[in-house]
Scaffold this active site. Structure first.
Site, PDB file in Angstrom:
ATOM      1  N   GLU A  27       5.540   1.102  19.414  1.00 29.88           N
ATOM      2  CA  GLU A  27       5.027  -0.261  19.530  1.00 29.88           C
ATOM      3  C   GLU A  27       6.012  -1.100  20.336  1.00 29.88           C
ATOM      4  OE1 GLU A  27       3.300  -3.904  16.716  1.00 29.88           O
ATOM      5  OE2 GLU A  27       4.113  -2.086  15.800  1.00 29.88           O
ATOM      6  N   ASN A  72       0.695  -4.416  15.231  1.00 26.82           N
ATOM      7  CA  ASN A  72       0.367  -5.834  15.304  1.00 26.82           C
ATOM      8  C   ASN A  72       0.401  -6.352  16.742  1.00 26.82           C
ATOM      9  OD1 ASN A  72       0.260  -5.699  12.535  1.00 26.82           O
ATOM     10  ND2 ASN A  72       2.177  -6.777  12.180  1.00 26.82           N
ATOM     11  N   ASN A 172      -6.221  -2.841  14.969  1.00 23.78           N
ATOM     12  CA  ASN A 172      -5.115  -2.519  14.073  1.00 23.78           C
ATOM     13  C   ASN A 172      -5.117  -3.453  12.871  1.00 23.78           C
ATOM     14  OD1 ASN A 172      -2.269  -1.345  13.503  1.00 23.78           O
ATOM     15  ND2 ASN A 172      -1.933  -3.555  13.480  1.00 23.78           N
ATOM     16  N   GLU A 173      -5.111  -2.874  11.666  1.00 27.20           N
ATOM     17  CA  GLU A 173      -4.932  -3.621  10.411  1.00 27.20           C
ATOM     18  C   GLU A 173      -5.739  -4.919  10.375  1.00 27.20           C
ATOM     19  OE1 GLU A 173      -0.531  -1.969   9.055  1.00 27.20           O
ATOM     20  OE2 GLU A 173      -0.714  -4.053   9.729  1.00 27.20           O
ATOM     21  N   GLU A 292      -0.018   5.169  10.389  1.00 26.24           N
ATOM     22  CA  GLU A 292       1.265   4.506  10.125  1.00 26.24           C
ATOM     23  C   GLU A 292       1.764   4.972   8.761  1.00 26.24           C
ATOM     24  OE1 GLU A 292       1.872   0.301  10.655  1.00 26.24           O
ATOM     25  OE2 GLU A 292       0.434   0.177  12.319  1.00 26.24           O
TER      26      GLU A 292
END
Length: 503
Positions: A27, A72, A172-173, A292
């Protein structure tokens, strides 16, 4: 000394060893990319500015597929910023990690780095602040051989052949309120379904991962998976799981049993996915992308919020956890859990690789070194081949505050019938006495021990640092094999790996 008995037999397979289980995650966060994998002024830098010493460690780690560029970070990312001439790429503010992104390393450079590392690319698209059209555009840019404006743009930018990205993450998330563009399960499920359908209209051969919960502790866990899959079941291949573990308030016993929580997490997501399939009358099975996972001491994280409007540093030191021998043992047990679910966990991504909660650390202009968690990953990735086997384990138990009564010994095995090679991975969670293991391997045939490693330190909090980079190392494990019985003694708080070969 306590005792345990194990039986390893190829008649009890779980599933094939999926090489994507040994994936990683890069990331644009902290010193991961800049001053981590990329440092043009370093003595070890190659012609593209990538550190050769880091590449060598990544290859040794045995990482098969790498998820990129977040995390993120991806929910505020404009992929177009990361392609084209470097001197024309814009500097952008990264709101997720309150940093400045220079875009010096972008899609083309990272793909070149992956070629050098010998890893496959897994791309995440921005469904936080962007949407379906931008995701389809990125897919066209990356995978179409030619004949359109976007594919020609890729060619003009120096990449004649497509990137041919096989696995794509749909955001993502998105269940997390910290995420840019956070949505309800209903809203996210709708945009994920639209995006998946659109991407498959362009390239029906790709594999798609829809966002599951950011963790089993999320208040919407379970309901989120059910609702999202109700929208996307026919259009995706996998649903994501994310989990991080740490020692809380000196509760070592619960920390050592973290893999029990991972097991329960996986089982719950599989059950929910299968429930949605049953309601739909579908024979299709949704697999898991555990994209993750790691040890992460979140209570050590300092605030990364800007102190002023112009406080946006480039590559600040963030999330640079130092891992202990204890952390490495728990880490190794999490790998046992992932392998033990090889029938449904299709891929996994260790988060992350360099400097940021990572097995590899670097110093700007200086050394690189292996953290303690490097060793269980590298050894397991190298030895696990063929089919995963479920050993029968009879072992004493330990009581934990978080997870109840759990076995003191956990194990998984792999067996390659074609080569006659087998491997056994073990963890001893007990903190008191050593455990004497009697392992029946007669079912593997007439085998010999090829190698045996144990990771243990009399000081469970010993770690590898810049000043002492080899403090914690795997050592040779003493073994004895007679009449199909393998005798091994594991010290308390230990992880071990053994390789066997049919004679």
């Amino acid at each position: 000394m306590t005792a345990a008995r194990l039986t390893v037999d190829p008649r009890f397979p779980i599933g094939a060893v999926r090489r994507r289980l040994f994936g990683g995650f890069v990331e644009h966060l902290g010193r991961h990319v800049y001053d981590g994998i990329h440092e043009p002024g370093h003595p070890e830098a190659d012609e593209q500015g990538f550190r050769r010493d880091v590449l060598e460690l990544v290859r040794e780690l045995g990482v098969t597929m790498i998820r990129y560029p977040g995390g993120n970070f991806v929910s505020g990312f404009r992929w177009e910023d990361s392609v084209g001439p470097r001197d024309r790429r814009p500097r952008r503010l990264d709101l997720a990690w309150h940093s400045t992104e220079t875009n010096e390393v972008g899609l083309h450079e990272f793909a070149d780095w992956l070629d050098k590392a010998g890893s496959e690319l897994m791309l995440a698209v921005n469904l936080g602040t962007r949407g379906t059209l931008e995701a389809i555009d990125l897919l066209e840019y990356a995978n179409l051989p030619g004949g359109t404006a976007l594919s020609q743009q890729r060619i003009d930018n120096g990449r004649e052949s497509p990137f041919d990205v096989r696995v794509w993450c749909l955001g993502n998330e998105m269940d997390g309120p910290w995420q840019l563009g956070h949505r309800s399960a209903d809203d996210y499920g709708k945009i994920a379904a639209r995006t998946a359908k659109g991407m498959r209209q362009l390239d029906p051969s790709i594999e798609l991962v829809v966002c599951g919960s950011s963790g089993a502790q999320m208040p919407t866990f379970g309901d989120w998976e059910r609702e999202v899959l109700t929208h996307t079941y026919d259009d995706v291949d996998m649903i994501s799981c994310h989990a991080y573990y740490q020692e809380h308030d000196g509760d070592i016993d619960s920390f050592l049993a973290s893999a029990v929580d991972m097991d329960r997490f996986i089982d719950a997501v599989v059950a929910t996915a299968d429930h949605v399939g049953a309601v739909r009358g579908s024979a299709k099975k949704i697999d898991i992308s555990f994209d993750e996972w790691n040890i992460w001491y979140m209570d050590r994280v300092e605030s990364v919020k800007p102190t002023a409007i112009d406080d946006w540093p480039v590559a600040p030191r963030l999330l640079e956890d130092v891992y202990s021998a204890l952390d490495a043992v728990v880490f190794g047990s999490l790998m046992i859990s992932l392998l033990s679910h090889a029938d449904r966990v299709a891929s996994a991504s260790l988060a992350q690789l360099v400097n940021v909660i990572a097995p590899i650390m670097t110093e700007p202009g200086g050394a690189s070194w292996r953290q303690t968690t490097f060793f269980p990953f590298a050894i397991t990735s190298r030895l696990a081949r063929g089919e995963v086997l479920r050993p029968q384990v009879e072992a004493p138990t330990i009581d934990t505050a978080r997870y109840g009564t759990v076995p003191a010994v956990d194990a998984v095995a792999t067996h390659d019938a074609e080569t006659g090679e087998s491997a056994l991975f073990l963890v001893h969670r007990g903190r008191g006495d050593a455990v004497e293991l009697r392992i029946d391997v007669a079912g593997l045939g007439d085998v010999e021990i090829v190698e045996a490693h144990v990771l243990h330190d009399d000081d469970p909090y010993a770690s590898n640092t810049l000043d002492d980079p080899e403090r914690v190392q795997p050592r040779t494990l003493e073994t004895r094999l007679t009449d199909g019985i393998l005798h091994v003694t594991l010290p308390p708080i230990a992880w071990a790996a053994l390789s066997l070969r049919r004679g």
